[in-house]
Motif scaffolding. Structure first.
Motif, PDB file in Angstrom:
ATOM      1  N   ASP A 392       0.795  -1.230   0.000  1.00  0.00           N
ATOM      2  CA  ASP A 392       0.000   0.000   0.000  1.00  0.00           C
ATOM      3  C   ASP A 392       0.825   1.277   0.000  1.00  0.00           C
ATOM      4  O   ASP A 392       0.303   2.350  -0.306  1.00  0.00           O
ATOM      5  N   TYR A 393       2.099   1.184   0.376  1.00  0.00           N
ATOM      6  CA  TYR A 393       2.955   2.375   0.432  1.00  0.00           C
ATOM      7  C   TYR A 393       4.146   2.197  -0.506  1.00  0.00           C
ATOM      8  O   TYR A 393       5.274   1.944  -0.081  1.00  0.00           O
ATOM      9  N   ASP A 396       7.298   7.331  -0.663  1.00  0.00           N
ATOM     10  CA  ASP A 396       7.303   8.090   0.592  1.00  0.00           C
ATOM     11  C   ASP A 396       6.288   9.228   0.601  1.00  0.00           C
ATOM     12  O   ASP A 396       6.308  10.066   1.507  1.00  0.00           O
ATOM     13  N   LEU A 397       5.424   9.296  -0.392  1.00  0.00           N
ATOM     14  CA  LEU A 397       4.437  10.359  -0.445  1.00  0.00           C
ATOM     15  C   LEU A 397       3.271  10.048   0.490  1.00  0.00           C
ATOM     16  O   LEU A 397       3.105   8.918   0.960  1.00  0.00           O
ATOM     17  N   ILE A 398       2.453  11.061   0.769  1.00  0.00           N
ATOM     18  CA  ILE A 398       1.245  10.842   1.566  1.00  0.00           C
ATOM     19  C   ILE A 398       0.305   9.952   0.763  1.00  0.00           C
ATOM     20  O   ILE A 398       0.023  10.229  -0.409  1.00  0.00           O
ATOM     21  N   PRO A 399      -0.171   8.850   1.335  1.00  0.00           N
ATOM     22  CA  PRO A 399      -0.991   7.914   0.558  1.00  0.00           C
ATOM     23  C   PRO A 399      -2.365   8.476   0.216  1.00  0.00           C
ATOM     24  O   PRO A 399      -2.836   9.440   0.823  1.00  0.00           O
ATOM     25  N   ASP A 402      -8.145   6.612   0.256  1.00  0.00           N
ATOM     26  CA  ASP A 402      -8.880   5.349   0.297  1.00  0.00           C
ATOM     27  C   ASP A 402      -7.955   4.147   0.388  1.00  0.00           C
ATOM     28  O   ASP A 402      -8.402   3.005   0.249  1.00  0.00           O
ATOM     29  N   VAL A 403      -6.678   4.366   0.645  1.00  0.00           N
ATOM     30  CA  VAL A 403      -5.731   3.260   0.680  1.00  0.00           C
ATOM     31  C   VAL A 403      -6.131   2.261   1.770  1.00  0.00           C
ATOM     32  O   VAL A 403      -6.544   2.638   2.866  1.00  0.00           O
ATOM     33  N   GLY A 404      -6.050   0.974   1.453  1.00  0.00           N
ATOM     34  CA  GLY A 404      -6.321  -0.072   2.433  1.00  0.00           C
ATOM     35  C   GLY A 404      -7.765  -0.482   2.571  1.00  0.00           C
ATOM     36  O   GLY A 404      -8.063  -1.483   3.241  1.00  0.00           O
ATOM     37  N   ARG A 467      -6.358  -0.387  11.908  1.00  0.00           N
ATOM     38  CA  ARG A 467      -5.157  -0.048  11.145  1.00  0.00           C
ATOM     39  C   ARG A 467      -5.111   1.463  10.971  1.00  0.00           C
ATOM     40  O   ARG A 467      -5.982   2.035  10.318  1.00  0.00           O
ATOM     41  N   PHE A 468      -4.129   2.092  11.582  1.00  0.00           N
ATOM     42  CA  PHE A 468      -3.919   3.530  11.424  1.00  0.00           C
ATOM     43  C   PHE A 468      -2.920   3.725  10.281  1.00  0.00           C
ATOM     44  O   PHE A 468      -1.737   3.425  10.411  1.00  0.00           O
ATOM     45  N   ARG A 469      -3.416   4.225   9.173  1.00  0.00           N
ATOM     46  CA  ARG A 469      -2.563   4.405   7.999  1.00  0.00           C
ATOM     47  C   ARG A 469      -1.675   5.631   8.161  1.00  0.00           C
ATOM     48  O   ARG A 469      -2.134   6.686   8.590  1.00  0.00           O
ATOM     49  N   LYS A 470      -0.420   5.502   7.808  1.00  0.00           N
ATOM     50  CA  LYS A 470       0.505   6.618   7.982  1.00  0.00           C
ATOM     51  C   LYS A 470       0.084   7.779   7.079  1.00  0.00           C
ATOM     52  O   LYS A 470      -0.383   7.598   5.962  1.00  0.00           O
ATOM     53  N   GLY A 471       0.219   8.987   7.632  1.00  0.00           N
ATOM     54  CA  GLY A 471      -0.146  10.182   6.890  1.00  0.00           C
ATOM     55  C   GLY A 471      -1.633  10.452   6.827  1.00  0.00           C
ATOM     56  O   GLY A 471      -2.057  11.403   6.164  1.00  0.00           O
ATOM     57  N   LEU A 472      -2.446   9.639   7.544  1.00  0.00           N
ATOM     58  CA  LEU A 472      -3.896   9.791   7.433  1.00  0.00           C
ATOM     59  C   LEU A 472      -4.642   9.712   8.755  1.00  0.00           C
ATOM     60  O   LEU A 472      -5.561  10.499   8.993  1.00  0.00           O
ATOM     61  N   ASP A 473      -4.291   8.777   9.631  1.00  0.00           N
ATOM     62  CA  ASP A 473      -5.228   8.371  10.676  1.00  0.00           C
ATOM     63  C   ASP A 473      -4.828   8.769  12.092  1.00  0.00           C
ATOM     64  O   ASP A 473      -3.649   8.983  12.391  1.00  0.00           O
TER      65      ASP A 473
END
Length: 710
Positions: A392-393, A396-399, A402-404, A467-473
């Motif tokens: 999913d990553y 290194d950009l902000i995903p 809706d990823v995941g 699941r805490f997605r990096k750059g989002l949650d």
């Protein structure tokens, strides 16, 4: 962080006083050189664009303010220094601000640029910043804002703005800006890079004197994100995904009407370093104050009704407890141990270990169990979650937002309270994680195990696989009122990249990218929890204070007092393959159950600023401030706002792998999971549960009472 600060004398000299007065006069008389008033045709086009914008009306306009002035403000900011440190201007400077909702560097309110609040020495050093403030709140500029937005009269007396510096890791989570008499929110962008910064993919323009580069690449983050109201309603909870994004552009000003329960927005994390700065000046235009044209007295009854209604529709839904179908277990049966052995390390299923755990939990009210899963299960869990993150990553950009999603994972909102993925169905990509969440945690065997360890009787549960997605949650601080019962919190850390040796430097740095969980104290006895937790009630109180008593003068804030050293409580770590210890950000603890403040916090002890601005504490060297009055842009519509008397976190726990955290949480104690930075190696994975508990019954054995443990 500013690259350099100019040495300054400790006090102004008599010879400098005339210069200071001249600087203030120049800041006022040069307004016509500061504002580029548009033509009537341009104003008409701006107004049309404003009215047609979605998800709510906003304008993003370039060139309204003089480039000469804006460039001078940027160069002047290089002299600010760090507030309270040597080389900074007295009463001025950048300050690192961090709470559950933001991480940013910021100046004091620019309304303090006045002889009543700051010494002439400081005012003399900040003529361009003062000039910008005066230009923004001038009658000419306020009239322009009125023409574009149709908002009606704006106060010329009340100025409310500050300079902000977003560098790598800085962010601002979703809020609606609704508080006090704010009417129009705005942000003026001044992004800049040093001349020696690496070449960018976008064209950056040198400043007129060639001292820095102007401009910003959207892929560096920092964009303004606009969110809709959920289900297309006019007012209500926000959606979980943005529907519009305003990229950062030099000299652009963005403004919109502040609308409770509607004007939802956030600032994307800045993910670039290289000395680049997403600098800006942000603030609000307020409704006319008493004595100004257009002033309308506050309709308190109408406001109370509106805020009460808004508080209900923006509150996060509470997952109901699932009651158990049978009576609490008397102990662990052989069949329970057989089932648990499929998941849990053998040493956590022996009588000596269970006795030790029970004793430590009874003493501390929280423990963390290392290497909780059986090694084979832990290895499979680590492999599958790492694989999903790698998929999913890809960069290194902000995903994407809706990823995941899919494969059993759904996004959980409302974003005004929290946002993360929740495992609600079958997952082909994370079957081991699913089995822990949907098989182990709900089982009667695990219920019996919890009963033995806690000496409590679990009566009902609610659990989530998150699941805490990096750059989002993230989640924001919230809690139930203090009139209920204590809850048993159980959290299993499954974050693969947090699999580091206990007590190592790697463990110490896990908090650097967020994702840590934090417990905050409940209101004091006799304090109304609804008032304490509800920002809507605070809005009314602030409005009434301003109406009846006027706005409190801004004072120069003294630097924080020196913090006291913390002495974490150590737990028994008797030899064994699975050490048990108490919890903090660095592996130590303070109780989330007890309120004995004679014991240390897991971070540096909280202290009040000398001028009474509120408490501050430090976590891993980062100052955390839970007093929104020190940071006006943080005065958001969020239950994360803290009172001035808060003593800071009770307990913090970084991201972890294969660790089980048990916490007995008193009624009203709040908690949040800090936003997970895009710079993290992957997602924060956890299975989080909350149990209703009762007192465990004691059995008669040979005339004596003893608890049935195993």
């Amino acid at each position: 962080m500013p690259g350099s600060v100019r040495p300054r004398p400790s006090s102004p000299t008599a010879e400098k006083q005339p210069a200071a007065k001249k600087a203030r006069a120049d800041a006022t008389t040069n307004l016509h050189e500061s504002i580029n008033l548009p033509t009537p045709q341009q104003v008409h086009a701006y107004r049309e664009g404003y009215n047609q914008a979605t998800p709510y009306k906003y304008a993003a306009i370039e060139g309204l303010l003089s480039d000469d002035l804006l460039e001078a403000v940027v160069e002047e900011s290089w002299t600010f220094g760090i507030r309270g440190e040597e080389g900074s201007h007295p009463g001025w400077g950048w300050e690192q601000k961090e709470t559950d909702i933001y991480s940013i560097q910021q100046t004091p309110d620019l309304s303090s640029l006045d002889p009543a609040h700051l010494p002439d020495e400081t005012l003399e050093a900040l003529p361009m910043t003062t000039r910008l403030k005066n230009a923004l709140y001038s009658e000419e500029f306020r009239n322009l804002v009125r023409e574009v937005t149709g908002c009606g009269p704006l106060s010329g007396k009340k100025t409310d703005l500050s300079a902000g510096l977003y560098t790598t890791g800085s962010h601002l989570l979703l809020h609606d800006d609704s508080i006090s008499t704010r009417l129009i929110s705005y942000i003026l962008y001044l992004p800049n890079s040093p001349l020696d910064a690496p070449k960018a993919d976008v064209k950056l323009t040198p400043s007129a004197d060639g001292k820095f580069l102007k401009g910003w690449d959207p892929k560096w983050g920092g964009s303004l994100e606009l969110f809709p109201v959920e289900n297309g309603e006019e007012v209500g909870p926000p959606g979980t995904k943005r529907v519009a994004k305003v990229d950062v552009k030099w000299g652009q000003i963005v403004f919109f009407e502040v609308q409770p329960g509607r004007s939802y927005h956030s600032v994307e994390e800045v993910i670039i370093d290289e000395g680049r700065q997403r600098m800006g000046v942000s603030g609000w235009f307020h409704r006319p104050m008493k004595g100004e044209d257009g002033y309308v007295p506050l309709d308190k009854e109408k406001l109370k009704a509106e805020l009460s209604s808004l508080a209900q529709i923006t509150a996060a839904p509470t997952i109901p407890f699932t009651p158990y179908e049978c009576e609490p277990p008397a102990g662990l049966k052989p069949s329970d141990l057989t089932f648990l052995a499929e998941f849990i390390a053998p040493s956590y299923l022996t009588v000596p270990t269970l006795e030790k755990l029970s004793g430590q939990f009874a003493e501390a009210s929280e423990i963390v169990l290392h290497n909780f899963l059986a090694p084979a299960v832990a290895a499979k869990l680590k492999a599958e979650t790492e694989s999903v993150d790698k998929r999913d990553y890809p960069n290194d950009l902000i995903p994407a937002q809706d990823v995941g999603e899919g494969d059993g994972w759904v996004i959980q909102g409302p974003a005004s309270k929290h946002r993360y993925l929740n495992l609600t169905g079958d997952s082909k990509s994370t079957p081991v994680f699913q089995s822990i969440h949907q098989k182990l945690f709900p089982s009667e065997a695990f219920r019996a195990w919890l009963s033995v360890v806690s000496s409590l009787a679990p009566l009902g549960r609610r659990t989530e696989g998150r699941r805490f997605r990096k750059g989002l949650d993230y989640t924001l601080a919230n809690g139930e009122d203090g009139k209920g019962d204590a809850r048993l919190d159980v959290s299993f850390g499954a974050t693969w990249w947090a699999d580091v040796p206990s007590g190592s430097d790697e463990e110490e740095t896990l908090v650097d990218h967020g994702g840590w969980e934090c417990y905050l104290a409940a209101p004091d006895e006799g304090e109304d929890p609804a008032v304490y937790q509800s920002s809507h009630a605070k809005k009314l109180a602030k409005l009434e204070a301003e109406e009846n008593k006027g706005v409190k003068p801004i004072e120069s804030v003294a630097p924080n007092q020196e913090k006291k050293d913390a002495h974490p409580v150590e737990a028994d770590t008797t030899d064994g393959p699975h050490p048990v210890e108490a919890v903090t950000a660095s592996g130590k603890t303070h109780h989330a159950h007890h309120h004995d403040h004679s014991k240390p916090h897991p971070v540096e002890a909280a202290t009040a600023d000398k001028d009474g601005q509120g408490p501050s504490i430090s976590l891993n060297g980062t100052e955390l401030e839970f007093d929104p009055d020190q940071f006006s842009p943080s005065d958001f519509d969020s239950d994360s706002e803290m009172g001035d008397d808060d003593d800071g976190p009770l307990l913090t726990q970084p991201v972890s792998f294969n660790k089980l955290l048990l916490v007995l949480r008193d009624p009203g104690v709040m908690k949040f999971t800090k936003y997970l930075s895009a710079r993290a190696k992957g997602s924060r994975w956890d299975v989080s549960g909350e149990w209703e508990v009762g007192v465990m019954e004691e059995a008669e054995v040979d005339g004596d009472k003893e608890e049935d443990m195993a």
